[in-house]
Design a protein around this motif. Sequence first.
Motif, PDB file in Angstrom:
ATOM      1  N   ALA A  79       8.589 122.807  67.583  1.00 40.85           N
ATOM      2  CA  ALA A  79       8.561 123.930  66.641  1.00 40.85           C
ATOM      3  C   ALA A  79       9.369 123.520  65.411  1.00 40.85           C
ATOM      4  O   ALA A  79      10.602 123.506  65.433  1.00 40.85           O
ATOM      5  CB  ALA A  79       9.138 125.190  67.282  1.00 40.85           C
ATOM      6  N   ILE A  80       8.695 123.177  64.343  1.00 41.13           N
ATOM      7  CA  ILE A  80       9.340 122.701  63.121  1.00 41.13           C
ATOM      8  C   ILE A  80       9.678 123.889  62.224  1.00 41.13           C
ATOM      9  O   ILE A  80       8.833 124.762  61.987  1.00 41.13           O
ATOM     10  CB  ILE A  80       8.433 121.712  62.370  1.00 41.13           C
ATOM     11  CG1 ILE A  80       7.974 120.588  63.304  1.00 41.13           C
ATOM     12  CG2 ILE A  80       9.150 121.140  61.162  1.00 41.13           C
ATOM     13  CD1 ILE A  80       9.078 119.744  63.858  1.00 41.13           C
ATOM     14  N   ASN A  81      10.891 123.901  61.750  1.00 29.72           N
ATOM     15  CA  ASN A  81      11.303 124.961  60.825  1.00 29.72           C
ATOM     16  C   ASN A  81      10.464 124.882  59.547  1.00 29.72           C
ATOM     17  O   ASN A  81      10.302 123.800  58.970  1.00 29.72           O
ATOM     18  CB  ASN A  81      12.789 124.812  60.490  1.00 29.72           C
ATOM     19  CG  ASN A  81      13.325 125.983  59.704  1.00 29.72           C
ATOM     20  OD1 ASN A  81      12.903 126.235  58.580  1.00 29.72           O
ATOM     21  ND2 ASN A  81      14.264 126.695  60.291  1.00 29.72           N
ATOM     22  N   PRO A  82       9.889 125.999  59.089  1.00 31.44           N
ATOM     23  CA  PRO A  82       9.061 125.950  57.872  1.00 31.44           C
ATOM     24  C   PRO A  82       9.797 125.402  56.653  1.00 31.44           C
ATOM     25  O   PRO A  82       9.187 124.733  55.806  1.00 31.44           O
ATOM     26  CB  PRO A  82       8.657 127.415  57.666  1.00 31.44           C
ATOM     27  CG  PRO A  82       8.729 128.025  59.034  1.00 31.44           C
ATOM     28  CD  PRO A  82       9.857 127.325  59.722  1.00 31.44           C
ATOM     29  N   MET A  83      11.104 125.670  56.549  1.00 33.86           N
ATOM     30  CA  MET A  83      11.866 125.125  55.418  1.00 33.86           C
ATOM     31  C   MET A  83      11.954 123.605  55.510  1.00 33.86           C
ATOM     32  O   MET A  83      11.864 122.904  54.503  1.00 33.86           O
ATOM     33  CB  MET A  83      13.261 125.750  55.384  1.00 33.86           C
ATOM     34  CG  MET A  83      13.269 127.238  55.062  1.00 33.86           C
ATOM     35  SD  MET A  83      14.931 127.919  54.954  1.00 33.86           S
ATOM     36  CE  MET A  83      15.601 126.984  53.588  1.00 33.86           C
ATOM     37  N   ALA A  84      12.126 123.096  56.736  1.00 34.53           N
ATOM     38  CA  ALA A  84      12.162 121.638  56.907  1.00 34.53           C
ATOM     39  C   ALA A  84      10.803 121.027  56.571  1.00 34.53           C
ATOM     40  O   ALA A  84      10.719 119.963  55.937  1.00 34.53           O
ATOM     41  CB  ALA A  84      12.570 121.296  58.338  1.00 34.53           C
ATOM     42  N   ALA A  85       9.727 121.698  56.983  1.00 29.66           N
ATOM     43  CA  ALA A  85       8.398 121.192  56.667  1.00 29.66           C
ATOM     44  C   ALA A  85       8.153 121.169  55.158  1.00 29.66           C
ATOM     45  O   ALA A  85       7.509 120.245  54.635  1.00 29.66           O
ATOM     46  CB  ALA A  85       7.341 122.052  57.359  1.00 29.66           C
ATOM     47  N   THR A 113       7.339 109.866  61.942  1.00 28.88           N
ATOM     48  CA  THR A 113       8.490 109.196  61.332  1.00 28.88           C
ATOM     49  C   THR A 113       9.835 109.666  61.882  1.00 28.88           C
ATOM     50  O   THR A 113      10.773 108.876  61.968  1.00 28.88           O
ATOM     51  CB  THR A 113       8.484 109.423  59.811  1.00 28.88           C
ATOM     52  OG1 THR A 113       8.528 110.836  59.540  1.00 28.88           O
ATOM     53  CG2 THR A 113       7.233 108.819  59.193  1.00 28.88           C
ATOM     54  N   ASP A 114       9.938 110.953  62.240  1.00 26.91           N
ATOM     55  CA  ASP A 114      11.252 111.509  62.595  1.00 26.91           C
ATOM     56  C   ASP A 114      11.223 112.325  63.877  1.00 26.91           C
ATOM     57  O   ASP A 114      11.932 113.320  63.992  1.00 26.91           O
ATOM     58  CB  ASP A 114      11.772 112.394  61.455  1.00 26.91           C
ATOM     59  CG  ASP A 114      12.030 111.613  60.181  1.00 26.91           C
ATOM     60  OD1 ASP A 114      12.642 110.547  60.280  1.00 26.91           O
ATOM     61  OD2 ASP A 114      11.608 112.067  59.100  1.00 26.91           O
ATOM     62  N   MET A 115      10.407 111.954  64.835  1.00 19.82           N
ATOM     63  CA  MET A 115      10.353 112.729  66.072  1.00 19.82           C
ATOM     64  C   MET A 115      11.690 112.712  66.801  1.00 19.82           C
ATOM     65  O   MET A 115      12.049 113.675  67.494  1.00 19.82           O
ATOM     66  CB  MET A 115       9.251 112.190  66.992  1.00 19.82           C
ATOM     67  CG  MET A 115       9.001 113.069  68.211  1.00 19.82           C
ATOM     68  SD  MET A 115       7.468 112.672  69.091  1.00 19.82           S
ATOM     69  CE  MET A 115       7.825 111.023  69.667  1.00 19.82           C
ATOM     70  N   HIS A 116      12.461 111.629  66.626  1.00 17.03           N
ATOM     71  CA  HIS A 116      13.761 111.544  67.292  1.00 17.03           C
ATOM     72  C   HIS A 116      14.752 112.566  66.743  1.00 17.03           C
ATOM     73  O   HIS A 116      15.738 112.903  67.410  1.00 17.03           O
ATOM     74  CB  HIS A 116      14.344 110.138  67.096  1.00 17.03           C
ATOM     75  CG  HIS A 116      14.606 109.806  65.655  1.00 17.03           C
ATOM     76  ND1 HIS A 116      13.606 109.396  64.782  1.00 17.03           N
ATOM     77  CD2 HIS A 116      15.741 109.858  64.910  1.00 17.03           C
ATOM     78  CE1 HIS A 116      14.117 109.190  63.582  1.00 17.03           C
ATOM     79  NE2 HIS A 116      15.416 109.460  63.631  1.00 17.03           N
ATOM     80  N   ALA A 117      14.506 113.074  65.531  1.00 18.43           N
ATOM     81  CA  ALA A 117      15.429 114.030  64.921  1.00 18.43           C
ATOM     82  C   ALA A 117      15.080 115.483  65.258  1.00 18.43           C
ATOM     83  O   ALA A 117      15.790 116.390  64.828  1.00 18.43           O
ATOM     84  CB  ALA A 117      15.434 113.853  63.398  1.00 18.43           C
ATOM     85  N   HIS A 118      13.997 115.691  65.993  1.00 16.77           N
ATOM     86  CA  HIS A 118      13.579 117.043  66.362  1.00 16.77           C
ATOM     87  C   HIS A 118      13.499 117.145  67.876  1.00 16.77           C
ATOM     88  O   HIS A 118      13.294 116.145  68.574  1.00 16.77           O
ATOM     89  CB  HIS A 118      12.226 117.379  65.729  1.00 16.77           C
ATOM     90  CG  HIS A 118      12.241 117.352  64.230  1.00 16.77           C
ATOM     91  ND1 HIS A 118      12.599 118.428  63.457  1.00 16.77           N
ATOM     92  CD2 HIS A 118      11.953 116.345  63.354  1.00 16.77           C
ATOM     93  CE1 HIS A 118      12.519 118.101  62.182  1.00 16.77           C
ATOM     94  NE2 HIS A 118      12.139 116.840  62.095  1.00 16.77           N
ATOM     95  N   ARG A 119      13.661 118.368  68.357  1.00 10.98           N
ATOM     96  CA  ARG A 119      13.630 118.592  69.794  1.00 10.98           C
ATOM     97  C   ARG A 119      12.393 119.397  70.176  1.00 10.98           C
ATOM     98  O   ARG A 119      12.036 120.347  69.492  1.00 10.98           O
ATOM     99  CB  ARG A 119      14.884 119.358  70.257  1.00 10.98           C
ATOM    100  CG  ARG A 119      16.166 118.558  70.117  1.00 10.98           C
ATOM    101  CD  ARG A 119      17.337 119.327  70.691  1.00 10.98           C
ATOM    102  NE  ARG A 119      18.576 118.582  70.576  1.00 10.98           N
ATOM    103  CZ  ARG A 119      19.749 119.024  71.015  1.00 10.98           C
ATOM    104  NH1 ARG A 119      19.830 120.220  71.564  1.00 10.98           N
ATOM    105  NH2 ARG A 119      20.824 118.276  70.885  1.00 10.98           N
ATOM    106  N   PRO A 120      11.760 119.025  71.289  1.00 13.45           N
ATOM    107  CA  PRO A 120      10.614 119.828  71.745  1.00 13.45           C
ATOM    108  C   PRO A 120      11.087 121.170  72.303  1.00 13.45           C
ATOM    109  O   PRO A 120      12.267 121.368  72.577  1.00 13.45           O
ATOM    110  CB  PRO A 120       9.989 118.946  72.834  1.00 13.45           C
ATOM    111  CG  PRO A 120      11.127 118.128  73.350  1.00 13.45           C
ATOM    112  CD  PRO A 120      12.031 117.872  72.169  1.00 13.45           C
ATOM    113  N   LEU A 121      10.154 122.073  72.452  1.00  7.99           N
ATOM    114  CA  LEU A 121      10.487 123.358  73.051  1.00  7.99           C
ATOM    115  C   LEU A 121      11.017 123.138  74.460  1.00  7.99           C
ATOM    116  O   LEU A 121      10.512 122.284  75.202  1.00  7.99           O
ATOM    117  CB  LEU A 121       9.248 124.253  73.090  1.00  7.99           C
ATOM    118  CG  LEU A 121       8.717 124.724  71.728  1.00  7.99           C
ATOM    119  CD1 LEU A 121       7.448 125.554  71.920  1.00  7.99           C
ATOM    120  CD2 LEU A 121       9.766 125.533  70.989  1.00  7.99           C
ATOM    121  N   PRO A 122      12.052 123.867  74.865  1.00  9.15           N
ATOM    122  CA  PRO A 122      12.654 123.634  76.184  1.00  9.15           C
ATOM    123  C   PRO A 122      11.679 123.938  77.310  1.00  9.15           C
ATOM    124  O   PRO A 122      10.831 124.835  77.202  1.00  9.15           O
ATOM    125  CB  PRO A 122      13.848 124.597  76.196  1.00  9.15           C
ATOM    126  CG  PRO A 122      13.502 125.649  75.192  1.00  9.15           C
ATOM    127  CD  PRO A 122      12.705 124.963  74.131  1.00  9.15           C
TER     128      PRO A 122
END
Length: 412
Positions: A79-85, A113-122
């Motif tokens: 779930a990517i934050n819209p502001m980050a997107a 490119t940055d999947m390591h910087a984001h976390r999947p839904l628990p």
Amino acid sequence: MIYCGIDWAEKTHDVALVDDSGQLLAKRHITDDTAGYKILLDLLAEYGDTEENPIPVAIETSRGLLVAVLRTGKRPVFAINPMAAARYRDRTSVFRKKSDPGDALVLANILRTDMHAHRPLPADSELARAIAVLARAQQDATWNRQQISNQLRSLLREYYPAALAAAAIWQSGLCRPEIRELLKAAPTPAIAARLTRAQITAALKRAGRKRGIEADTERLREALRSDWPHQPSLVEDALGKQMLALLLQLDAACTAADNLAQAVEETFTQHEDAEVILSFPGLGTQLGARVLAEIGDDRERFADARGLKAYAGSSPITRASGKKSAITRRWVKNDRLNHAGYLWAFAALTSSPGAKAHYRRRRDAHADWHASALRNLFNRMIGQLYHCLQQHKLFDEQAAFPAPPAIEVNAA
């Protein structure tokens, strides 16, 4: 690897798939229904989405049927934050152009490119997710009830202060069923002054009162017959009709909050973590359910206690630039968990000697304000909760707040 990005909307969604090099492999425009979901799953399967090698998906929401469909199996959903997107979109274009298919491509490239910087839904259990739905709904219903109660109080101050005086003895005030039944029987002060003892007693019995009726009848009758200024009769009648309409909303809000509270209690006690959570001082069924709803039961969601503290907004954050450095509170946090933590720490002061001593030490030795001292106490206790949940141990007052070591004084 293949990466998927979905730009979701109310009726349609745009899907984009890219490979490791950023090459666009496929894009689709699907509808928000069973047919659209089947097209999406077939597209993912066509490009190698299996149980052993699932394709990660990025989307700008964590709710809805589309997310529920994507979370079937072991597929990681981010779930990517819209502001980050929006910031990622500016990396590839200086013209600030925007389109739904382009946003889906941006989301897919975020994972590339940055999947390591984001976390999947628990990976919370179904029971934990059900508790989250009920606990958040009950909290929203409580806030809604208080908002309508405040509107009713403001209206009564304009023309009916005797009703506020009658409700003053009860802590919950206008949310009490007794005062709501009285307001239904007497929507204006002119009618309230003519109420007999029998009518007031009948209203209390309709509200469910069984004891202390006679004493409350006399008190309420005296309060409703007290001398207050009055609005003109026509204006007073109009305000009474407005009050009855608002009272209907308050009745519905009170009923919803009570029903949801009962549902939360029935569901929360079935979870295996309930015993550990309820062992902590200051956490009851409703507040404990709110805490579980926000932290979930996925033990791998937070790498350590510091991650949970940052998520709750209890740990401070350092902002340093050049010669300037400041330590402040966190503004980006889980607001629901932070709100529950404030109530938790405040309630723990009366049920835990160690928590009270910690609070007094922060207030006296560190000169913290009340809110800052409570936040520090919450920071400590949520770290203890993380440890107890990981080890499935109950709260231990002596281990949580050990007594300070005694200072030996040698005689001269």
